[in-house]
Design an enzyme around this catalytic site. Structure first.
Site, PDB file in Angstrom:
ATOM      1  N   ARG A 133       0.816  -1.217   0.000  1.00 32.63           N
ATOM      2  CA  ARG A 133       0.000   0.000   0.000  1.00 32.63           C
ATOM      3  C   ARG A 133       0.854   1.274   0.000  1.00 32.63           C
ATOM      4  O   ARG A 133       0.491   2.278  -0.627  1.00 32.63           O
ATOM      5  CB  ARG A 133      -0.922  -0.026   1.220  1.00 32.63           C
ATOM      6  CG  ARG A 133      -1.944   1.102   1.261  1.00 32.63           C
ATOM      7  CD  ARG A 133      -2.993   0.823   2.322  1.00 32.63           C
ATOM      8  NE  ARG A 133      -4.004   1.870   2.372  1.00 32.63           N
ATOM      9  CZ  ARG A 133      -4.192   2.661   3.423  1.00 32.63           C
ATOM     10  NH1 ARG A 133      -3.420   2.541   4.506  1.00 32.63           N
ATOM     11  NH2 ARG A 133      -5.137   3.593   3.419  1.00 32.63           N
ATOM     12  N   HIS A 136       0.308   4.271  -2.569  1.00 32.05           N
ATOM     13  CA  HIS A 136       0.021   5.637  -2.127  1.00 32.05           C
ATOM     14  C   HIS A 136       1.139   6.606  -2.499  1.00 32.05           C
ATOM     15  O   HIS A 136       0.897   7.802  -2.632  1.00 32.05           O
ATOM     16  CB  HIS A 136      -0.251   5.670  -0.621  1.00 32.05           C
ATOM     17  CG  HIS A 136      -1.647   5.242  -0.269  1.00 32.05           C
ATOM     18  ND1 HIS A 136      -2.408   5.863   0.688  1.00 32.05           N
ATOM     19  CD2 HIS A 136      -2.439   4.261  -0.772  1.00 32.05           C
ATOM     20  CE1 HIS A 136      -3.599   5.286   0.774  1.00 32.05           C
ATOM     21  NE2 HIS A 136      -3.632   4.302  -0.103  1.00 32.05           N
ATOM     22  N   ASN A 138      -4.094   8.780   4.469  1.00 33.39           N
ATOM     23  CA  ASN A 138      -2.844   8.251   5.024  1.00 33.39           C
ATOM     24  C   ASN A 138      -2.751   8.310   6.541  1.00 33.39           C
ATOM     25  O   ASN A 138      -2.145   7.436   7.171  1.00 33.39           O
ATOM     26  CB  ASN A 138      -1.650   9.012   4.441  1.00 33.39           C
ATOM     27  CG  ASN A 138      -1.497   8.797   2.944  1.00 33.39           C
ATOM     28  OD1 ASN A 138      -1.964   7.808   2.400  1.00 33.39           O
ATOM     29  ND2 ASN A 138      -0.839   9.738   2.281  1.00 33.39           N
ATOM     30  N   HIS A 174      -6.146  -6.091  -2.631  1.00 30.03           N
ATOM     31  CA  HIS A 174      -6.922  -6.243  -1.394  1.00 30.03           C
ATOM     32  C   HIS A 174      -7.102  -7.706  -0.994  1.00 30.03           C
ATOM     33  O   HIS A 174      -7.881  -7.995  -0.089  1.00 30.03           O
ATOM     34  CB  HIS A 174      -8.287  -5.557  -1.546  1.00 30.03           C
ATOM     35  CG  HIS A 174      -8.197  -4.065  -1.595  1.00 30.03           C
ATOM     36  ND1 HIS A 174      -9.240  -3.265  -2.013  1.00 30.03           N
ATOM     37  CD2 HIS A 174      -7.182  -3.218  -1.291  1.00 30.03           C
ATOM     38  CE1 HIS A 174      -8.869  -1.991  -1.969  1.00 30.03           C
ATOM     39  NE2 HIS A 174      -7.623  -1.940  -1.533  1.00 30.03           N
TER      40      HIS A 174
END
Length: 262
Positions: free
Chosen positions: A7, A11, A39, A138
């Site tokens: 992740r 991001h 975040n 996911h």
């Protein structure tokens, strides 16, 4: 920590490219990305990156960027958890700035409908099928109760027994930070995420949108039955994501400490 490292790379890349801007701490005259809504109190794994960086600096100082560390750590995490491998392209350099505002606006919300997801990924150059592929990330990791509460209590396109089981750890009020698995095999990188969607067991609103009578249903069906196809596509999509607007040549720098500019 594997899901969190994957992740971090995502991001990073979706906010002004894969430039390790996400790792910069705020200073008195600089507001970075760590405190942006997607975040804050959510991204983690920074200490793992620090450890990798310090070991690299002792072996070959000033050579490996923090951005490249994020890209390799994401790949190695997926492999370690049973997923596919891919060739990580290297040579990214590190940004000397970061953008709180861009982190606020560029990262896709878990409350988006299918059209919003397609649009958010399209802005970064991804097709709808690539968006579905990357959503398969996911298959590992966990999600906070506050993110899934509206879905498990209010939505109808959800398996009732599944919703009841999740409610045990996610009350209608309180317990906002309680964690639930993103799929039924949260520590294994596999195609269970897509099997769950077909069975209306997507835990986030944005997840179930991929299988809800829309244009992406057939791809979710395919992945639910063919993990090899998902694995192959995921590797390709990750290479593409890792190529988002890298700083190269004399742009940026090779940070000595991933948390601050040189």
């Amino acid at each position: 920590m594997g899901a969190s490292l994957l992740r971090l790379h995502f991001h990073d890349c979706f906010v002004n490219g894969c430039d390790a801007s996400v790792l910069l701490d705020d200073t008195t005259n600089f507001k970075g990305e760590k405190t942006a809504a997607p975040n804050a109190n959510s991204l983690r794994g920074f200490e793992v990156i620090d450890t990798i960086k310090s070991q690299l600096e002792s072996q070959c100082p000033g050579v490996v960027s923090c951005a490249d560390i994020l890209a390799v750590a994401a790949r190695d995490s997926v492999v370690k958890l049973g997923g596919p491998t891919w060739t990580v392209q290297l040579g990214r350099r590190d940004a000397t700035t970061a953008s709180f505002d861009d982190a606020q606006s560029n990262l896709p919300s878990p409350f988006l409908d299918l059209s919003g997801l397609i649009s958010a990924f399209s802005k970064k150059g991804f097709t709808a099928p690539e968006m579905v592929t990357l959503s398969g990330g996911h298959t590992i990791g966990q999600v906070k109760c506050s993110i899934i509460r509206p879905r498990i209590y209010n939505e109808t396109n959800i398996d009732s027994n599944f919703a009841a089981s999740i409610k045990k750890n996610c009350p209608s009020t309180g317990g906002d930070s309680n964690l639930s698995p993103l799929d039924q095999t949260t520590r294994v990188f596999d195609n269970t995420y897509f099997k769950d969607l077909v069975n209306k067991k997507g835990i986030m609103h944005s997840d179930q949108q991929l299988f809800n009578g829309g244009s992406t249903d057939s791809q979710v069906n395919t992945y639910s039955q063919n993990s090899a196809k998902f694995f192959f596509d995921f590797g390709s999509a990750m290479i593409k994501m890792g190529n988002l607007s890298p700083l190269t040549g004399s742009e940026g720098e090779i940070r000595t400490n991933c948390r601050k500019t040189n």
